[in-house]
Motif scaffolding. Structure first.
Motif, short mmCIF file in Angstrom:
data_model
loop_
_atom_site.label_atom_id
_atom_site.label_comp_id
_atom_site.label_asym_id
_atom_site.label_seq_id
_atom_site.Cartn_x
_atom_site.Cartn_y
_atom_site.Cartn_z
N GLU A 49 -52.77 -30.14 26.75
CA GLU A 49 -53.87 -30.89 27.37
C GLU A 49 -54.95 -31.14 26.33
O GLU A 49 -55.34 -30.22 25.60
CB GLU A 49 -54.46 -30.07 28.54
CG GLU A 49 -55.67 -30.76 29.19
CD GLU A 49 -56.15 -30.07 30.47
OE1 GLU A 49 -55.61 -29.00 30.83
OE2 GLU A 49 -57.08 -30.61 31.10
N GLU A 51 -54.80 -36.55 34.31
CA GLU A 51 -55.23 -35.53 35.26
C GLU A 51 -56.44 -36.01 36.05
O GLU A 51 -57.45 -36.40 35.49
CB GLU A 51 -55.58 -34.23 34.52
CG GLU A 51 -54.40 -33.64 33.78
CD GLU A 51 -54.63 -32.22 33.30
OE1 GLU A 51 -55.73 -31.67 33.48
OE2 GLU A 51 -53.67 -31.65 32.73
N ASP A 106 -55.58 -32.07 39.16
CA ASP A 106 -56.21 -30.95 38.47
C ASP A 106 -57.01 -30.11 39.48
O ASP A 106 -57.43 -30.63 40.51
CB ASP A 106 -57.17 -31.53 37.43
CG ASP A 106 -57.41 -30.59 36.26
OD1 ASP A 106 -57.00 -29.42 36.32
OD2 ASP A 106 -58.00 -31.06 35.28
MG MG Z 1 -57.47 -30.82 33.19
#
Ligand code: MG
Ligand code: C2E
Ligand code: MG
Ligand code: MG
Length: 294
Positions: free
Chosen positions: A59, A152, A182
């Motif tokens: 991420e 996300e 998320d």
């Molecule tokens: Mg995130």
């Protein structure tokens, strides 16, 4: 006497409020310059398969280092960036930069080839008609396959304006990118959207993950989210995995992917690449041994 104390309190609060307002204005002024001044960077946090501990992706997380304010965490400036509309420019920079850097890292480190890059979107980006062309252009310019990019979003992003969210998501899915939710479980959980939107993943909020070992309720929630996700054919990711015990418990519950300090913190490019080399090399040996253990 009580009256005087009341006046003092009022004065104290108004001084504090003034200070807060000017601190905010100072931060807004700094934030306005930040993209142009190159003060933003991205950190990459690894995400692993819960069952084999193989690296699945990372991420991208925004980092702001300002000469006056120092390192400001996203929690302290994303909200302000949203309120001031600056998030559009910042978000566009993040998309472009994340794709470009991921592609560059893939060329340096072949183990990253075909793995997934996740990028966080803000609600203002989802409302912006430029989002889809921005995503498309970030992918094309970087030469990154759309199936490597995960976006996300949070639950409240989708429910703010469901019609618009549905249109944007459909257009994003048509590009071939993946969409995950998320901080799942912390929004105003209307399960309706799970049926309505074409999603790929749920990311269980870290508050449940961190609490699950000594809190029966948190554990039940984690278990329920995994079951719900799988029933809906969604992959389930746990965030905030800090210990070996948590990793084992999540794997036992059938969770698909793990992300957390126990495996790797968000890292700048060079540190991330070193981490990937170490992880790949020691993969067999370290199979079920995260860096920090319980
Ligand atoms: Mg995130
Ligand atoms: P998020 O997307 O839920 O990202 C996960 C956050 O949890 C990150 O914080 C990460 O550093 C932290 N984290 C990961 N593993 C652990 C762990 O094991 N323990 C603990 N205590 N924390 C862990 P970070 O980088 O401070 O980001 C905070 C939030 O700011 C993100 O939450 C996301 O909502 C937002 N954000 C970050 N980068 C961007 C961005 O580029 N665009 C937008 N719109 N939002 C961003
Ligand atoms: Mg999260
Ligand atoms: Mg978040």
């Amino acid at each position: 006497e009580a009256k005087a104390a009341g006046r003092d309190t009022a004065r104290y609060f108004s001084v504090e409020t003034d200070q807060r307002i000017s601190a905010r204005q100072a931060m807004e002024a700094q934030l306005r310059q930040a993209v142009a001044n190159g003060e933003f960077t991205l950190a990459f946090q690894p995400r692993l398969c819960a069952h084999t501990s193989r690296l699945l992706g990372a991420e991208a997380l925004l980092r702001w280092d300002n000469p006056v304010l120092g390192a400001v965490p996203p929690a302290e400036f994303i909200g302000l960036a949203e309120e001031t509309g600056l998030i559009q420019a910042i978000g566009a920079w993040v998309l472009q930069r994340a794709c470009q850097q991921w592609r560059a890292m893939t060329e340096i480190e072949p183990a990253l080839d075909g793995l997934h890059l996740s990028v966080n979107l803000s609600v203002a980006q989802l409302a912006d008609t430029l989002l889809v062309p921005q995503v498309q252009s970030a992918l094309t310019r970087a030469g990154l396959p759309p199936a490597c990019l995960e976006l996300e979003l949070t639950e409240s992003h989708l429910m703010d304006n469901p019609e618009q969210a549905q249109q944007q998501l459909a257009a994003l899915k048509a590009l071939g990118v993946l969409v995950s939710i998320d901080d799942f479980g912390t929004g105003y959980s209307s399960f309706a959207y799970l049926k309505r939107f074409d999603l790929d993943k749920l990311k269980i909020d870290q508050s449940f993950v961190r609490g699950m070992l000594d809190d029966e309720a948190a554990r039940a929630i984690v278990q329920a989210i995994i079951g719900l996700g799988h029933t809906l054919h969604l992959s389930v990711v746990a965030e905030g995995v800090e210990t070996l015990a948590a990793a084992h418990a999540l794997a036992a519950l059938g969770c698909d992917e793990l992300q957390g300090y126990g495996f790797g913190r968000p890292m700048a490019q060079d540190d991330f690449l070193r981490w990937v080399q170490g992880w790949s090399a020691g993969h067999e040996r370290r199979r079920h041994r995260p860096e920090a253990s319980a």
